[in-house]
Design a protein around this motif. Structure first.
Motif, mmCIF file in Angstrom:
data_model
loop_
_atom_site.group_PDB
_atom_site.id
_atom_site.type_symbol
_atom_site.label_atom_id
_atom_site.label_comp_id
_atom_site.label_asym_id
_atom_site.label_seq_id
_atom_site.Cartn_x
_atom_site.Cartn_y
_atom_site.Cartn_z
ATOM 1 N N TYR A 1 0.806 -1.220 0.000
ATOM 2 C CA TYR A 1 0.000 0.000 0.000
ATOM 3 C C TYR A 1 0.839 1.270 0.000
ATOM 4 N N LYS A 2 2.041 1.232 0.560
ATOM 5 C CA LYS A 2 2.880 2.429 0.589
ATOM 6 C C LYS A 2 3.382 2.825 -0.799
ATOM 7 N N ASP A 3 3.272 1.911 -1.749
ATOM 8 C CA ASP A 3 3.632 2.221 -3.135
ATOM 9 C C ASP A 3 2.572 3.086 -3.814
ATOM 10 N N PHE A 4 1.448 3.313 -3.124
ATOM 11 C CA PHE A 4 0.326 4.060 -3.697
ATOM 12 C C PHE A 4 -0.099 5.198 -2.768
ATOM 13 N N PRO A 5 0.813 6.100 -2.447
ATOM 14 C CA PRO A 5 0.486 7.166 -1.484
ATOM 15 C C PRO A 5 -0.559 8.161 -2.003
ATOM 16 N N ASP A 6 -0.770 8.208 -3.304
ATOM 17 C CA ASP A 6 -1.723 9.154 -3.876
ATOM 18 C C ASP A 6 -3.084 8.527 -4.162
ATOM 19 N N ALA A 7 -3.293 7.294 -3.695
ATOM 20 C CA ALA A 7 -4.584 6.635 -3.930
ATOM 21 C C ALA A 7 -5.706 7.461 -3.311
ATOM 22 N N GLN A 8 -6.800 7.522 -4.019
ATOM 23 C CA GLN A 8 -7.956 8.295 -3.562
ATOM 24 C C GLN A 8 -9.131 7.359 -3.276
ATOM 25 N N LEU A 9 -9.925 7.753 -2.321
ATOM 26 C CA LEU A 9 -11.131 7.010 -1.979
ATOM 27 C C LEU A 9 -12.225 7.344 -2.983
ATOM 28 N N ASP A 10 -12.891 6.329 -3.497
ATOM 29 C CA ASP A 10 -14.044 6.551 -4.367
ATOM 30 C C ASP A 10 -15.202 6.978 -3.473
ATOM 31 N N MET A 11 -15.542 8.241 -3.501
ATOM 32 C CA MET A 11 -16.554 8.791 -2.613
ATOM 33 C C MET A 11 -17.951 8.234 -2.887
ATOM 34 N N LYS A 12 -18.116 7.526 -3.990
ATOM 35 C CA LYS A 12 -19.402 6.876 -4.259
ATOM 36 C C LYS A 12 -19.702 5.812 -3.204
ATOM 37 N N LEU A 13 -18.676 5.345 -2.512
ATOM 38 C CA LEU A 13 -18.878 4.367 -1.448
ATOM 39 C C LEU A 13 -19.700 4.947 -0.299
ATOM 40 N N LEU A 14 -19.731 6.268 -0.224
ATOM 41 C CA LEU A 14 -20.431 6.955 0.864
ATOM 42 C C LEU A 14 -21.642 7.710 0.310
ATOM 43 N N TRP A 15 -22.370 7.083 -0.593
ATOM 44 C CA TRP A 15 -23.424 7.725 -1.363
ATOM 45 C C TRP A 15 -24.488 8.419 -0.524
ATOM 46 N N GLU A 16 -24.792 7.928 0.660
ATOM 47 C CA GLU A 16 -25.896 8.510 1.412
ATOM 48 C C GLU A 16 -25.474 9.633 2.352
ATOM 49 N N TYR A 17 -24.203 9.972 2.345
ATOM 50 C CA TYR A 17 -23.685 11.047 3.199
ATOM 51 C C TYR A 17 -23.509 12.330 2.402
#
Length: 105
Positions: free
Chosen positions: A6-22
């Motif tokens: 995972y440290k090889d991907f420090p710029d990974a972003q969370l897909d905010m669609k996972l939190l659709w109801e917020y």
């Protein structure tokens, strides 16, 4: 661990669609850590895993996994194995063992 690079991907972003109801303009990823971790476990792609591991750190992700009230069996056994968490330390497992699946304790 499956995502030990995972440290090889420090710029990974969370897909905010996972939190659709917020309300994404107001959500605090730190105070919502357990929800975010649960959504990534249930529906996330590798970049989502890289994000939570880099953003929260392994210890915090493990702590969240232990506190999650419900995971299906497949996801529960996956995270138990991948993070070396005994099932007996996971709230979701304890609830299943007690037969209390509605989340009330």
């Amino acid at each position: 661990m499956y995502f030990d690079n995972y440290k090889d991907f420090p710029d990974a972003q969370l897909d905010m669609k996972l939190l659709w109801e917020y309300d994404l303009d107001k959500i605090d990823l730190n105070s919502s850590r357990n929800v975010v971790v649960q959504r990534v476990i249930e529906r996330g792609w590798p970049q989502d895993w890289y994000f939570i591991l880099n953003y929260y750190g392994i210890a915090a992700v493990i702590e969240s996994i232990k506190q999650i009230g419900y995971l299906n069996d497949k996801d529960m056994y996956f995270v138990s194995h991948q993070f070396g968490i005994p099932l007996s330390e996971m709230k979701c497992y304890e609830k299943k063992q007690s037969g209390n699946l509605n989340g009330n304790f």
